[in-house]
Scaffold this motif. Structure first.
Motif, PDB file in Angstrom:
ATOM      1  N   GLY A   1       0.777  -1.233   0.000  1.00 33.68           N
ATOM      2  CA  GLY A   1       0.000   0.000   0.000  1.00 33.68           C
ATOM      3  C   GLY A   1       0.805   1.277   0.000  1.00 33.68           C
ATOM      4  O   GLY A   1       0.225   2.368   0.099  1.00 33.68           O
ATOM      5  N   HIS A   2       2.126   1.193  -0.078  1.00 33.83           N
ATOM      6  CA  HIS A   2       2.954   2.395  -0.163  1.00 33.83           C
ATOM      7  C   HIS A   2       4.024   2.179  -1.232  1.00 33.83           C
ATOM      8  O   HIS A   2       4.182   1.074  -1.754  1.00 33.83           O
ATOM      9  N   ILE A   3       4.748   3.226  -1.523  1.00 34.81           N
ATOM     10  CA  ILE A   3       5.763   3.173  -2.579  1.00 34.81           C
ATOM     11  C   ILE A   3       7.103   3.591  -1.983  1.00 34.81           C
ATOM     12  O   ILE A   3       7.205   4.647  -1.337  1.00 34.81           O
ATOM     13  N   TRP A   4       8.125   2.773  -2.191  1.00 36.62           N
ATOM     14  CA  TRP A   4       9.497   3.145  -1.835  1.00 36.62           C
ATOM     15  C   TRP A   4      10.186   3.702  -3.071  1.00 36.62           C
ATOM     16  O   TRP A   4      10.072   3.138  -4.159  1.00 36.62           O
ATOM     17  N   ILE A   5      10.888   4.789  -2.910  1.00 41.42           N
ATOM     18  CA  ILE A   5      11.675   5.353  -4.010  1.00 41.42           C
ATOM     19  C   ILE A   5      13.085   5.622  -3.500  1.00 41.42           C
ATOM     20  O   ILE A   5      13.297   6.065  -2.370  1.00 41.42           O
ATOM     21  N   GLY A   6      14.053   5.305  -4.343  1.00 35.68           N
ATOM     22  CA  GLY A   6      15.454   5.560  -4.016  1.00 35.68           C
ATOM     23  C   GLY A   6      16.125   6.305  -5.142  1.00 35.68           C
ATOM     24  O   GLY A   6      15.690   6.245  -6.298  1.00 35.68           O
TER      25      GLY A   6
END
Length: 1000
Positions: A518-523
């Motif tokens: 339900g969430h988005i990780w961005i690097g």
């Protein structure tokens, strides 16, 4: 030369390892995939390391041809004299560490030493030992020590050594090596004869192997209890229990084997080879015999410290230590499993397949398929730089020339792409669950294929007109695209939203996207963020460690996050992530895997992306610029050994002090340095320390990896220094090590000095109080005397003003009385003058009370004032007045003029009242530094004794003298030349006075 070579072979066999196996679920890394470190003379290591041992305190001991050396993983320390005793020779051939903490030392030229704490005990020929080389040492369950020497086998009982021989069924005086196994069985090699065995409790030995001319040199025991031996012809063979049968004995020809043999935790045999070290991996077959699987070699050309291995030890953490003629080497397993790729297969792009195999491509060679233990070449698809696995299991491959393939069963077929991308590298591939396919192409932008038709270049409305660095689809069928300069786009059924720095993105180029839970990780280049419910939240590490260059992100089902970035592979626990989401300023704790864990290269920063994927079995696969690695997160190799902590040295003002229960330092110690260590030899540069000086510090100091503590300006007292440490996996030794330090006070810091200081201060305060009391008393006395003087002055002034004035008035009233009686018409005028003089007298009295200057002296000098007074006083009398001025007439200081006027008026009044004179003279004499006035008459005279006059109520004479004396002058009363009285007042003048012309 041959003798020396044979000696090296034998002394390399001094210590036999016996350890438990490691994690059974961990695969054994190949020798070349183990982490290797070499120490040579350049790094401070000794040369010619013939023996190795690890004592219970964790130290690694090196027996060399030049002495005994202790190693803590960082520093080599030579041990010479111990408690005033030194070894008879520094050429060491054998070492054995025992569970009681002692270290036994065998010497090349004969003799044995026992080191225990700070005591060294020596055994020589006088104790029954031969003057020959000691090859090995062992202790049996009864506590007896055994030595294998060049002259045979010796045993120590009741502190005396005795040789074994024919009565024990052993050949005497033959080069021997001894081994005592886990069951207490004693194994002995007799060089040219064979191997003998004696069970625990038995009295005699039995032969279990015939050497048949090949010298048996080495013995070792595996963790499973098997005994392996080595012979000088390059053969290793297994000895299992009693006399081996054909089924239980297995031999393998190693070739250039030197005879050195040891078993590690995984039952691999480490053998000495001509040119380096070798490892023999063996595994059971159906008949329980053993078959050689792999023989690996590591040589000087591979980085070994020397060309001849002379000692091997497996420490309690599983690291294998190798001594050579050039130094010391360590081999240890790593947490990462290196994927065996074809040679020169750099910058791999990986995608998992259904059967657990891995599909790997790169921009230089065709794609290959990696099965669990083999590498198979697949169809020729060169220059693959982008790979992707869609939700339905389809694998997609894109290359540097704009070509695209997808899997169909076990094969790959070419796909149709827009003509405009031909010749341009495919950067990223993604697919919606609905089937729409996305491509990002370098210098061409983003394309989308729906229902078999490709959109035009960058034709999706609202998306940035640029190449997306990475594309990923989420479970809601939305597609996320990462761009340069803090730009992230979301495409959802035709709706596009672009997030930028104004929305909170602060990671630079977006190079990794991972939708999860339900969430988005961005690097990106400069950080890691999570997007949820419209909010971007940063995840921060320690201030000195950052999450840089992230190109791969995987969140596991348990919430743990794995990253691949420029600093290495990072794992962040889910609990730490929860704390970070609750507090954006929280610095998460994490575990990082880098070159010390077997990682080579750096995560790719452009393509192929992403640089980490999750396999179908839950394993994680990471890529770098040079290789690929597999991690099983649930079965990571962990170091569970608690590191022993030791305080090594104490320095005060640059001088080293011996450690004791309480070390006494000199008084007035300015600086103190404590050197400490922790014995975790696997990764010593990851050992973490905290220390505290109880009595000075209020809490723990986090020293990181520093192994020294410094203190300055310590006060006298007793302190306790404590230090604790953790190993490379964060296992802490909370007890740590401690010592007491006392610093006596100097004299100025002592209680006696304090009492003396308090007494001195009290005396000083008393003295100051007394001085103050005297000052106050003097002030009170001075004020009292000032009041008395003021009262005297007022009385004098009243006398000299009112009395003199009213005397003159009285005299004139008498004159008026006489005039009125005679009918004198001038009496009225005299009466008028009398009233005027009465006003003057009152005014002078007022001036005198307030210490003001008389009016006569405001308008003229003292000559005019006194002459005027005399003339007024003589009105109506027959007395004649004569006056004369001699010298340089000038104004005198005001206080002297006032005194002269008062004295002169008193003298004139006395002449009128008492002298009955016919002539009154006034003489004024001015000199350079003096002034004198004389009042003389020709009358009957007055008493010259002022005290006599005072006693009779005459205050005038004493007042005149007091006034003159107060100004440093004098008054004399004598008989005048006219026959009457002369009153003369003399004063010394200051250097400066106002001068006037003479008047007569």
């Amino acid at each position: 030369m041959q003798t020396r070579f044979r000696f090296v072979l034998r002394v390399a066999l001094c210590v036999v390892a016996s350890f438990r196996t490691g994690n059974a679920q961990q695969s054994v890394p190949t020798l070349r995939h183990m982490h290797h470190t070499a120490w040579t003379l350049r790094e401070g290591a000794p040369a010619e390391v013939f023996a190795l041992a690890q004592t219970t305190d964790g130290y690694l001991w090196l027996g060399t041809s030049t002495g005994l050396v202790r190693f803590d993983g960082v520093e080599f320390e030579r041990i010479g004299v111990v408690g005033g005793v030194s070894l008879p020779s520094q050429n060491i051939s054998a070492l054995r560490a025992l569970p009681d903490g002692s270290l036994w030392i065998g010497l090349r030229f004969g003799g044995v030493g026992r080191l225990f704490g700070d005591r060294l005990q020596i055994f020589t020929e006088s104790d029954g030992l031969p003057p020959n080389t000691v090859y090995s040492l062992a202790r049996d369950p009864s506590g007896a020590m055994w030595a294998g020497t060049r002259a045979g086998v010796y045993v120590q009982r009741d502190k005396k050594w005795a040789a074994l021989g024919a009565r024990d069924s052993l050949p005497a005086k033959s080069p021997s090596v001894v081994l005592i196994d886990q069951q207490g069985t004693l194994w002995v090699t007799i060089e040219r004869i064979g191997v003998f065995r004696r069970a625990a409790g038995a009295e005699r030995f039995s032969r279990v192997h015939n050497a048949e001319g090949a010298a048996v040199i080495g013995l070792t025991e595996t963790p499973t209890g098997e005994i392996w031996a080595s012979a000088e012809r390059g053969t290793v063979f297994r000895l299992s229990g009693a006399t081996p049968s054909a089924a239980s004995q297995f031999a393998e020809k190693i070739g250039d084997f030197t005879g050195l043999i040891r078993s590690d935790h995984d039952a691999n045999l480490w053998v000495g080879t001509i040119g380096g070290i070798g490892r023999v991996s063996v595994q059971p077959d159906a008949s329980l015999a053993r078959t050689v699987a792999v023989i690996e070699r590591f040589s000087l050309q591979d980085g070994l410290s020397g060309s001849l291995s002379t000692a091997v030890l497996v420490d309690r953490e599983g690291s294998v230590w190798v001594g050579t003629e050039g130094g010391l080497d360590r081999f240890r397993p790593t947490k990462l499993t290196t994927v065996d790729l074809p040679p020169q297969f750099s910058a791999p792009a990986i995608v998992a397949e259904e059967n657990g195999a891995l599909l790997v491509g790169n921009v230089y060679q065709p794609v290959v398929r990696l099965a669990p233990r083999a590498v198979a070449v697949d169809v020729a698809m060169p220059e693959v730089g982008a790979v992707y696995r869609s939700a339905d299991g389809t694998r997609w491959l894109g290359n540097e020339s704009g070509k695209l393939w997808h899997s169909s069963g076990t094969t790959f077929v070419s796909d149709v792409v827009p003509d405009s991308i031909t010749g341009f590298p495919i950067q990223a591939i993604a697919r919606e669950t609905s089937g729409a396919l996305w491509l990002s192409v370098v210098n061409r932008g983003v394309y989308r294929r729906s229902n078999g038709s490709w959109s035009q270049r960058n034709a999706v409305a609202g998306l940035p007109q640029a190449t997306a660095l990475t594309i990923i689809g989420d479970s809601t069928d939305a597609v996320w695209l990462g761009y340069t300069a803090n730009r992230l786009a979301r495409y959802d059924k035709g709706t596009v939203r672009v997030f930028t720095a104004s929305d909170g993105i602060n990671i630079g180029n977006v190079t990794a996207i991972s939708p999860s839970h339900g969430h988005i990780w961005i690097g990106g280049e400069s950080g890691l963020m999570r997007y949820e419910r419209g909010i971007f939240t940063s995840v921060e590490g320690r201030p000195d460690v950052h999450f840089r260059g992230i190109t791969g992100i995987v969140e596991r089902a348990n919430g743990d996050l794995w990253l691949n970035g420029a600093e290495g592979i990072t794992e962040i626990d889910s609990s730490q992530l929860a704390l970070s989401m609750a507090d954006s300023k929280y610095n998460v704790r994490f575990e990082r895997f880098d070159s010390r864990d077997g990682l080579a290269g750096v995560a790719p920063q452009l393509r192929p992306l992403p640089s980490v994927i999750s396999g179908r079995d839950g394993d994680l696969w990471f890529t770098t610029s040079t290789n690929a690695y597999r991690v099983d997160p649930d079965h990571l190799r962990r170091n569970t050994i608690v590191p022993p902590v030791h305080i090594k040295a104490l320095f005060a003002d640059g001088v080293r002090y011996a450690l004791s229960d309480t070390t006494a330092l000199p008084a007035n110690t300015r600086e103190m340095q404590v050197r400490y260590t922790a014995l975790s030899l696997a990764v010593p540069d990851r050992v973490h320390f905290r220390y505290q000086l109880i009595g000075s510090d209020t809490g723990w100091h986090d020293a990181g990896t520093r192994r020294d503590a410094f203190y300055t300006n310590l006060r006298p007292g007793t302190y306790q220094f404590r230090v604790i440490a953790s190993n490379d996996d964060g296992v802490w030794n909370e007890a740590g090590a401690a010592m007491f330090v006392s610093i006596p006070p100097t004299f100025v810091q002592s209680s006696a000095f304090l009492m003396l200081s308090i007494l001195s201060l009290a005396l000083f305060v008393w003295y100051v109080w007394r001085a103050r009391l005297r000052t106050v008393s003097r002030g009170i006395r001075d004020r009292y005397e000032m009041r008395i003087a003021e009262r005297t002055r007022i009385s004098q002034e009243l006398h000299d003003t009112l009395l003199q004035g009213f005397t003159g008035i009285t005299l004139q009233l008498q004159s008026v009385k006489r005039g009125i009686a005679l009918g004198d018409a001038a009496a009225a005028q005299v009466l008028e003058r009398i009233l005027t003089e009465a006003d003057v007298a009152l005014r002078e009295a007022r001036y005198a009370v307030w210490d003001m200057r008389p009016a006569e002296l405001e308008s003229g000098d003292v000559v005019d004032a006194l002459v005027t007074f005399a003339q007024s006083a003589l009105v109506g009398l027959t007395t004649e007045l004569r006056w004369h001025v001699a010298g340089d007439r000038r104004r005198l200081p005001p206080d002297i003029e006032l005194a002269v006027l008062r004295i002169g008026r008193e003298a004139v009044a006395n002449v009128i009242k008492h002298a009955d004179a016919t002539l009154l003279t006034l003489d004024f004499r001015y000199a350079a530094k003096a002034f004198e006035v004389c009042v003389a008459d020709d009358g009957c005279g007055v008493a010259a004794d002022a005290d006599s006059a005072f006693s009779r109520g005459h205050w005038g004479i004493s007042s005149m003298k007091d006034r003159a004396t107060s100004l440093g002058g004098s008054v004399t009363i004598s008989q005048s030349a006219l026959g009457g009285t002369a009153v003369c007042a003399a004063f010394v003048l200051p250097h400066s006075s106002n001068a006037h012309s003479s008047v007569s």
